[in-house]
Design a protein around this motif. Structure first.
Motif, PDB file in Angstrom:
ATOM      1  N   GLU A   1       8.938  -1.189  -5.392  1.00  0.00           N
ATOM      2  CA  GLU A   1       8.547   0.150  -5.036  1.00  0.00           C
ATOM      3  C   GLU A   1       7.427   0.286  -6.342  1.00  0.00           C
ATOM      4  O   GLU A   1       7.950   0.280  -7.430  1.00  0.00           O
ATOM      5  N   HIS A   2       6.174   0.597  -6.061  1.00  0.00           N
ATOM      6  CA  HIS A   2       5.231   1.122  -6.786  1.00  0.00           C
ATOM      7  C   HIS A   2       4.898   0.047  -8.097  1.00  0.00           C
ATOM      8  O   HIS A   2       4.382   0.726  -9.050  1.00  0.00           O
TER       9      HIS A   2
ATOM     10  N   HIS B   1       0.671  -1.114   0.056  1.00  0.00           N
ATOM     11  CA  HIS B   1      -0.095   0.058   0.010  1.00  0.00           C
ATOM     12  C   HIS B   1       1.015   1.313  -0.055  1.00  0.00           C
ATOM     13  O   HIS B   1       1.827   1.255   0.631  1.00  0.00           O
ATOM     14  N   ARG B   2       0.581   2.259  -0.650  1.00  0.00           N
ATOM     15  CA  ARG B   2       1.446   3.399  -0.993  1.00  0.00           C
ATOM     16  C   ARG B   2       1.305   4.239   0.228  1.00  0.00           C
ATOM     17  O   ARG B   2       2.142   4.909   0.383  1.00  0.00           O
TER      18      ARG B   2
END
Length: 625
Positions: free
Chosen positions: A270-271, A225-226
């Motif tokens: 990441e992302h 989750h960001r």
């Protein structure tokens, strides 16, 4: 005939009527001619007489004036709806007095019409518009309408058949209908659920499919989750919420390479999404999931660690990770070397026969087979492109399968108790934890209005949560991460000195000089023969021989020294003069640059003036032309 002629003349178009020959400034002939007198608008009373006919006027005054105006008899509808006589039959009809009709009768008529409309609408399924509903049912517009019509007919027949059954038979055939109260009986229920049952906490009851009762490996498409603060580490336990279930398991993160291999990764990227293989109860495909690291509701930061979906249940796929095996030379024979420390047995060497190896210096090689050395196991015979040194490090890159930990911990906080019933009664007896009231008297800080052991009233709110997210006194047994255990024990992460990034200090390697044999030198051409003489340990005979100059040689040597001294003195004076000249030039340079800058500025100004004058002349010439 004259009447017919008149009728024909009445409908006969006038010639030239379609063409308008009048000027556009002429008045409209269909309206009366309006003549205004200029003197009539000079009086202010005339303005006031028509002011209320506009938007800015007084509308109430206009309405009162309209009510006071007498009604014209010609405006009434008596001529249309009054008494009349049929001239052909001689029958006379009298007008109905609508004022005598009772309002209740009108309401009854409206209700009857509405009931008839509702009955027709429910029977046909569409608004009555003059068409035959039966004809529409016989001729459906499309295949979808036909299927829908068949389904409706089948549902209607089943509904009619069920309506004729008794309630018990209907329940056995149809089941309990939505909105019915049912009594459920469970078998194999844990004793703790009944003992620690809290009636104020709702329970969700659902069903599971046949394939959801088994436990196995699932592959998720997961994304951190960001809003979660940190990336997720491989094999750190997570709490997954999937459908009806909530359990804790150890995920293994991986990515799929181009060749189809599933490669393990240490952390979530990441992302972007990654794959996670988890052992737990199977869930249907494409089921959404939410992952947590802790159940602590008092956590200040974002609790949701990751989100994802269930992809498949493929148990045959293997997760691989890179493995670098390192060894050192035991014996070196030209391009062949015996390497030890890479394997523990001859069987492991046999598995890696033909694998490529490499030294740190870049020399490539191949593992041939296991070598038998007395007192040593796992020695491999390898061949290289060039002869290696004893201090070289040999390594090989390989892949090894990673096993998914079969850990599955079901989260059952409903089986835990917050406190014993006796403790709850003793706490409720205290006046500070219970306020008896017969009705709700507004919100009170720290209290909950409910019916408890002491009756209806305000009870102390005991919904405070513990560290794991369960109520006070209840500890949900969940696995903690290594980082949490280290923080609780005040222990730091172990440090491997070989893994630290330190400045590399390499000793400069000195190679031995090239040794060319004497026979080879004799056969080489002169251009290829070595020209560098060896450094002598002892001086040569010429260097060791003493030279005694004569008188003439001494005079010549003295003269040369004198001439060299005179030359050096002249060179020093010339150098000093040159330095003084450069210093004077450096002092004059700023003045010359300033003078040259002013001169260039003046020249640019003159040039710009001439260009401006030429541009003005061109502009005047363009305007004239």
């Amino acid at each position: 005939e004259s009447e017919d002629g008149d009728d024909l003349d009445f409908f006969k178009p006038v010639g030239g009527q379609g063409k308008s020959t009048a000027a556009p400034e002429t008045d409209d002939c269909s309206k009366g001619k309006i003549t205004l007198e200029e003197d009539s608008w000079k009086d202010s009373n005339d303005f006031e007489s028509i002011r209320n006919r506009f938007v800015t006027g007084d509308w109430d005054a206009g309405n009162e004036r309209g009510e006071l105006r007498p009604q014209d008899e010609s405006d009434s509808d008596s001529e249309l709806y009054g008494d009349f006589e049929d001239l052909e039959s001689g029958e006379k009809f009298k007008a109905e007095d609508e004022s005598k009709e009772d309002e209740s009768e009108l309401a009854i008529k409206k209700a009857a019409k509405k009931a008839a409309f509702d009955e027709d609408y429910d029977a046909s399924g569409s608004k009555v518009d003059g068409t035959d509903p039966a004809q529409e049912e016989k001729d459906p517009a499309s295949y979808f309408d036909m299927i829908k019509q068949d389904m409706n007919e089948e549902y209607a027949r089943a509904r009619a058949e069920l309506d004729t059954m008794d309630p018990q038979m209907r329940v056995a055939m149809e089941g309990y209908r939505p909105g019915s109260y049912v009594r459920l009986r469970f078998s194999g229920m844990p004793y703790e659920l009944v003992k620690n049952f809290d009636p104020t906490s709702p329970l969700l009851v659902g069903g599971l499919l046949n394939n959801e009762h088994s436990v196995g490996l699932m592959r998720f498409r997961l994304k951190r989750h960001r809003w979660h603060r940190k990336i997720l580490k491989n094999k750190d336990p997570l709490i997954f919420s999937i459908g009806w279930r909530r359990f804790q398991s150890i995920p293994v993160y991986n990515l799929q390479d181009v060749g189809g291999r599933y490669r393990m990764i240490k952390y979530t990227p990441e992302h972007m999404h990654c794959l996670a293989t988890v052992y737990g109860p199977l869930a249907p495909l494409n089921t959404g999931l939410v992952a947590f690291q802790t159940l602590d509701s008092s956590q200040a930061t974002w609790r949701i660690s990751a989100t994802g979906t269930v992809l498949d249940f493929d148990h045959s796929s293997k997760i691989m990770k890179k493995l670098k095996i390192v060894g050192t030379p035991l014996k070196v024979n030209r391009n062949t070397a015996f390497i030890e420390g890479m394997f523990n047995s001859d069987l492991e060497v046999a598995k890696f026969e033909g694998a490529g190896i490499k030294t740190v210096s870049g020399i490539r090689g191949t593992i041939k087979k296991a070598a038998k050395m007395p007192g040593k196991k796992g020695v491999a015979r390898c061949t290289f492109e060039d002869k290696i040194l004893y201090k070289d490090i040999v390594f090989t890159r390989s892949w090894v399968q990673v096993e998914v930990p079969k850990f599955y911990n079901q989260i059952g906080e409903k089986l835990l108790t917050t406190s014993s019933s006796a403790a709850a009664v003793n706490a409720a007896k205290d006046k500070s934890t219970f306020i008896p009231l017969k009705a709700f008297d507004g919100r009170k800080e720290g209290f909950v209005f409910k019916t408890g052991n002491l009756g209806l009233g305000y009870y102390l709110d005991d919904s405070q949560k513990s560290e794991n997210g369960a109520p006070d006194g209840a500890q949900v047994p969940i696995m903690k991460t290594v980082a949490q255990l280290r923080r609780e024990s005040n222990m730091g992460a172990p440090v491997n000195r070989d893994s630290l990034y330190l400045p590399i200090e390499r000793v400069k390697r000195v190679f031995n000089p090239l040794q060319v044999p004497q026979k080879l030198q004799a056969s080489l051409p002169y251009s290829s023969k070595p020209k560098l003489e060896k450094k002598r340990k002892r001086k040569s005979l010429d260097a060791r021989r003493a030279v005694v100059p004569s008188s003439d040689e001494k005079k010549a040597y003295t003269l040369m020294q004198q001439l060299q001294t005179i030359r050096n003195d002249k060179a020093a004076k010339k150098k000093a003069k040159r330095a003084e000249a450069l210093e004077r030039a450096a002092k004059r340079k700023p003045k010359e640059e300033a003078w040259r800058e002013e001169l260039q500025k003046a020249e640019r100004k003159k040039r710009y003036i001439l260009q401006g004058q030429a541009a003005k002349r061109d502009q005047k010439r363009m305007s004239r032309g």
